[in-house]
Design a protein around this motif. Structure first.
Motif, short mmCIF file in Angstrom:
data_model
loop_
_atom_site.label_atom_id
_atom_site.label_comp_id
_atom_site.label_asym_id
_atom_site.label_seq_id
_atom_site.Cartn_x
_atom_site.Cartn_y
_atom_site.Cartn_z
N LEU A 52 1.03 -1.13 -0.12
CA LEU A 52 0.04 -0.02 0.09
C LEU A 52 1.03 1.15 -0.01
CD1 LEU A 52 -2.78 -0.87 2.60
CD2 LEU A 52 -3.08 -0.68 -0.18
N ASP A 53 1.98 1.12 0.73
CA ASP A 53 3.02 2.20 0.85
C ASP A 53 3.69 2.52 -0.71
OD1 ASP A 53 3.21 3.53 3.16
OD2 ASP A 53 4.82 1.98 3.96
N SER A 107 -1.24 4.45 1.19
CA SER A 107 -1.43 3.92 2.37
C SER A 107 -2.01 5.02 3.22
CB SER A 107 0.17 3.60 3.06
OG SER A 107 0.82 4.54 2.96
N PRO A 131 -3.15 2.26 9.10
CA PRO A 131 -2.60 1.10 9.65
C PRO A 131 -3.85 0.29 10.51
CG PRO A 131 -0.94 2.39 9.96
CD PRO A 131 -2.18 3.18 9.33
#
Ligand code: HDD
Length: 713
Positions: free
Chosen positions: A658-659, A664, A669
């Motif tokens: 995702l980063d 992200s 998270p």
């Protein structure tokens, strides 16, 4: 891949397969011949005077082969040119004899063979499937009493009220005549010019701008007969009726960015999806729904049921599900079946009749007429795909392309030479036009009962969920933003949109660079109807069933070092629920799992793309994830699945993608070890219990629109 020619579970029941048998050529073991049946032993070299000499006119095999090739194309349909077909059958649940005498609707033991053709409207035969457009949903029922054609669309209303405007509308929406641009798109000046000048288009235009115009699959869209028809029982008692098809897989759409990308990456997306589902034995199913209305209620609901720009809200008259259509066999030959099938709204059987809807009345002429050019003459009903299973006896004669050989000397009625045959049918079993008292002056005028053009456009917009409304406004901004002439953009805002919803008009005005609309004008085209519903939740797709992942396609992204045991578990669980999991790897050569097992990917990051799947799953495995991070196309997979709001399952280390995908910050998270917020399933470590079930629930939900909301500040 589970591909097979046809499912052994359920043998195809479509009667047409036996019928077509006699027309099949090239059975195994036969030799090549000319059209005259003369055997041919060489077809790679033309007959020449010397090996380096000129071709000889005498070479009849060459001349015939070339002549046939030169004339392979027939004119494409003037609308609905791009399509895909399938055979199947229809069966009614219980007798509807109270309403109709049509055998296929009164005998629950009867499996009526059908041929269905789905289509887009505006594009040419070779255009892409996923463009923004209405979809055709045409069904030919081969009933014991003759063919009944239900020639509908996936949108329950139409652009115009009188068929005399159909050529104008189609000219406006098709590519512009001077340069034939744009292909398969309504985003151009002539269409929006027409819309801005013809307010009756407003309601259908709202549907066209909605997610309905970019369906996920032909298997996941509704169908509508659009017009009000009549059902007539054996005693001659009639009811008005609206026909619906309800897909058992629910009604689902793509997102616009995805549709556009698919148009390039897989222009056959819908055709392929239908073909593969049937080959896999995942037969598409739709229930036939009826809205039955007493004849005297034709004006009861504040609008005219003869006006094809109106829906009859399901909340006012519920849709009764009366039978099921199953598509269980792909065509054997695209041209002979899908291309040569000729639908005609006038093909009705005893027990079904028309109404005076002026759009329907025009269609009764147009469909018969158009086949004369497209199929080369009046004998198209004798083509195998168009032949009724009911016997045909009449005195029609000759014409181009006659297939049958009438043997009687009597080609007229009445006759004695043929023993009086064919006899006239008993009126109780024949189609008899329902008697209706009609009185009036000859007049070119629209009925006042057709004059409200905006109430239902507003009703439709108000009935959508917030994300659906947002998509619709974005579509308007895209389409009208493509219009070159500012005066057309301005007219669309001030003559159409402002009458539908002031806020929508204001937003669109800003987006397309025209002055904001003036405070609400009174609807120009007549006074709004008094509706008995404020909103109609049935018009929103959000209500559609979202409890199954049957036939959904999931991409599993892998590279060397992926968590193999975990993948095997997830795959087995999802496939047991009816989904398909396809391995996508760096190449088609085997990849090796963490546990040392080898697996062969079915696709690669080059041949496949996120837009071809319903969901994306990345198993854990440090080495595999590190490798995927370095492949921009693999990272794109994750990014696009996220942006298109699809279920995304990232196990263990895979969450780091995702980063890499730069999203992200939009999906903070997870607080716990296992989290499924926003349809992004993440687990702290591989094989967390509940991971696959959360993923399956997220896939069944179809899309996670909350991701479209702006991120928290
Ligand atoms: Fe039409 C094709 C559906 C209005 C004239 N139409 C066609 C097809 C569908 C529809 C699904 C493709 C059939 C196939 O797959 O071969 N059309 C509709 C619906 C309408 C509608 C649901 C409005 C309720 N159409 C309409 C009007 C006219 C036509 C008002 C003309 C007066 N339509 C045609 C046509 C086509 C056609 C020109 C082109 C090819 C064909 O018929 O066979 O006759």
């Amino acid at each position: 891949m589970r591909l097979r020619r046809s499912s052994p579970k359920t043998p195809p029941t479509s009667l047409k397969s036996e019928q077509l048998e006699t027309f099949r050529d090239r059975p195994e073991g036969t030799v090549l011949t000319t059209d005259q049946g003369i055997p041919i032993s060489e077809t790679d070299n033309s007959l020449k005077a010397g090996v380096r000499g000129p071709t000889l006119l005498e070479d009849f095999h060459f001349r015939e082969k070339m002549m046939r090739f030169d004339h392979e194309r027939i004119p494409e349909r003037v609308v609905h040119a791009r399509g895909a077909g399938a055979h199947g059958y229809f069966q009614v649940y219980k007798s509807l004899e109270k309403y109709t005498q049509a055998r296929f609707l009164t005998d629950p033991s009867l499996r009526t063979p059908v041929f269905v053709r789905f289509s887009t409207v505006g594009g040419s035969r070779g255009s892409a499937d996923t463009v923004r457009d209405v979809r055709g949903f045409a069904t030919k029922f081969y009933t014991p009493e003759g063919n009944f054609d239900l020639v509908g669309n996936n949108i329950p209303v139409f652009f115009i009220q009188d068929g005399i405007k159909f050529p104008d509308f189609v000219h406006a929406v098709k590519p512009e005549p001077h340069n034939e641009i744009p292909q398969a798109s309504s985003a151009h000046d002539s269409l929006w010019d027409f819309v801005s000048l013809v307010p009756e288009t407003a309601h259908m235009v709202m549907w066209l701008m909605s997610d309905r115009a970019i369906p996920r699959s032909y298997r996941m869209m509704e169908g509508f007969g659009v017009h009000t028809f009549r059902l007539v029982n054996a005693e001659g008692k009639a009811h008005l009726v609206k026909f619906h098809w309800k897909p058992l897989l629910g009604t689902h759409s793509l997102v616009w960015d995805e549709s556009q990308k698919l148009s390039g990456k897989d222009p056959d997306f819908h055709r392929r999806d239908l073909w593969e589902a049937i080959e896999n034995g995942d037969f598409p199913e739709y229930e036939l729904g009826l809205q039955l209305i007493p004849e005297e209620d034709v004006l009861k609901y504040g609008f005219d049921l003869l006006d094809a720009t109106k829906v009859l809200p399901e909340e006012l008259v519920p849709v009764e599900r009366v039978g099921k259509l199953t598509l269980d066999r792909n065509p054997d030959n695209f041209f002979a079946e899908t291309e040569q099938v000729a639908f005609c709204v006038a093909n009705v059987v005893p027990g079904i009749d028309f109404t005076n809807d002026p759009l329907l009345q025009a269609r009764l002429f147009s469909y018969l007429d158009t086949q004369l050019t497209r199929l080369g003459g009046p004998n198209f009903a004798e083509l195998p795909i168009n032949r009724p299973v009911a016997p045909v006896h009449n005195h029609q004669q000759d014409g181009f392309g006659r297939q049958t050989i009438p043997t009687s000397r009597a080609n007229y009625h009445p006759n004695t030479l043929g023993g009086g045959c064919p006899f006239l049918a008993n009126p109780r079993q024949a189609f008899v036009h329902r008697q209706e008292r009609v009185e009036g002056h000859k007049i070119r005028q629209r009925s006042k009962s057709f004059s409200d053009h905006f109430s239902q456009a507003t009703l439709f917009y108000k009935s959508l969920s917030k994300p659906e409304q947002e998509h619709l406004v974005n579509a308007l901004e895209f389409e009208i933003g493509k219009v070159e002439r500012p005066e057309i953009r301005e007219r669309v805002v001030n003559e159409v949109l402002v009458n539908v919803d002031f806020e929508v008009a204001t937003r669109v005005a800003r987006a397309v660079g025209v002055a904001p609309p003036k405070p609400l004008k009174k609807a120009k085209a007549g006074k709004p109807a008094k509706f008995t519903v404020e909103t109609s939740p049935a018009l929103s797709q959000e209500r559609s069933p979202r409890d199954s992942i049957k036939t959904r396609k999931i991409a599993a992204l892998v590279a060397d070092g992926f968590a193999g045991k975990e993948l095997a578990h997830v795959r087995k669980t999802l496939e047991a629920m009816g989904a398909t999991v396809e391995l996508v790897g760096p190449t088609l050569s085997p990849v090796t799992s963490l546990e040392g097992q080898q697996e062969k990917p079915l696709k690669t990051y080059v041949t496949a793309s996120s837009v071809m799947y319903d969901a994306v799953y990345v198993p854990g495995g440090e080495k595999s994830v590190a490798a995927l991070r370095k492949v921009p196309l693999a990272v794109d997979f994750v990014r696009e699945a996220f942006v298109h709001c699809k279920a995304l399952a990232l196990s263990g280390e895979a969450a780091a993608l995702l980063d890499a995908a730069g999203v992200s910050q939009l999906a903070p998270p997870p607080a716990k070890g296992l989290d499924g917020a926003l349809g992004v399933i993440r687990s702290a470590k591989s094989e967390t219990k509940g991971f696959t079930q959360l993923f399956a629930d997220a896939i069944a939900a179809h899309r996670h629109w909350a991701r479209e909301a702006p991120p928290p500040a």
